[in-house]
Design a protein around this motif. Sequence first.
Motif, mmCIF file in Angstrom:
data_model
loop_
_atom_site.group_PDB
_atom_site.id
_atom_site.type_symbol
_atom_site.label_atom_id
_atom_site.label_comp_id
_atom_site.label_asym_id
_atom_site.label_seq_id
_atom_site.Cartn_x
_atom_site.Cartn_y
_atom_site.Cartn_z
ATOM 1 N N ASN A 65 0.849 -1.181 0.000
ATOM 2 C CA ASN A 65 0.000 0.000 0.000
ATOM 3 C C ASN A 65 0.891 1.239 0.000
ATOM 4 O O ASN A 65 1.479 1.589 1.024
ATOM 5 N N GLU A 94 0.158 4.490 -0.314
ATOM 6 C CA GLU A 94 -0.327 5.596 0.528
ATOM 7 C C GLU A 94 0.085 5.402 1.990
ATOM 8 O O GLU A 94 0.597 6.321 2.625
ATOM 9 N N PRO A 151 1.906 10.044 -3.936
ATOM 10 C CA PRO A 151 1.404 8.827 -4.583
ATOM 11 C C PRO A 151 0.540 9.159 -5.799
ATOM 12 O O PRO A 151 -0.278 10.082 -5.769
ATOM 13 N N GLN A 152 0.787 8.389 -6.864
ATOM 14 C CA GLN A 152 0.011 8.580 -8.082
ATOM 15 C C GLN A 152 -0.121 7.265 -8.830
ATOM 16 O O GLN A 152 0.795 6.433 -8.805
ATOM 17 N N ASN A 153 -1.238 7.086 -9.481
ATOM 18 C CA ASN A 153 -1.454 5.926 -10.326
ATOM 19 C C ASN A 153 -0.771 6.213 -11.656
ATOM 20 O O ASN A 153 -0.973 7.277 -12.253
ATOM 21 N N GLU A 162 -3.192 -0.804 -12.220
ATOM 22 C CA GLU A 162 -3.234 -0.751 -10.754
ATOM 23 C C GLU A 162 -1.912 -0.289 -10.151
ATOM 24 O O GLU A 162 -1.740 -0.309 -8.943
ATOM 25 N N VAL A 195 0.844 1.970 -8.630
ATOM 26 C CA VAL A 195 0.908 3.231 -7.898
ATOM 27 C C VAL A 195 2.346 3.438 -7.438
ATOM 28 O O VAL A 195 2.984 2.490 -6.942
ATOM 29 N N TYR A 216 3.599 -0.030 -5.792
ATOM 30 C CA TYR A 216 2.691 -1.174 -5.743
ATOM 31 C C TYR A 216 2.455 -1.567 -7.187
ATOM 32 O O TYR A 216 1.973 -0.767 -7.988
ATOM 33 N N ASN A 217 2.868 -2.774 -7.535
ATOM 34 C CA ASN A 217 2.713 -3.272 -8.897
ATOM 35 C C ASN A 217 2.304 -4.741 -8.825
ATOM 36 O O ASN A 217 3.151 -5.617 -8.694
#
Length: 122
Positions: free
Chosen positions: A73, A75, A92-94, A98, A100, A116-117
């Motif tokens: 996570n 964030e 944090p950005q997309n 999915e 981020v 996060y991948n």
Amino acid sequence: MEKRFLGLRTTIYKVTDLDKAKKWYTEVFETQPYFDEPFYVGFNIAGYELGLQPEEPSSDKTDNVVTYWGVENVETEYKRLLEHGATEHEAPQNVGGEIVVATVRDPWGNVVGLIYNPEFQL
């Protein structure tokens, strides 16, 4: 065909206070160093090397190369690093699907990336 590059192995962060940096990285990565000498402190982070090397104070830190550490996570970990004294670099950005990402600066000015991948597999 023989592979010449075998994948990433080590990320080095240069710091002006090795003892404080060792304490900080131990806390935020929740891992004790496996190698601890005045010239280098090494951590094993899920099979990857995070190294700390001492350096003289400098304002020449660059962010043209970023290592992204995988997290569940972004964030949550981004906020936790800020609570431990990191400063904002990229919120944090997309970046597609999915995936981020985010980056912070550690107390010594090094850029630390989070990602996060769900597609990444070893």
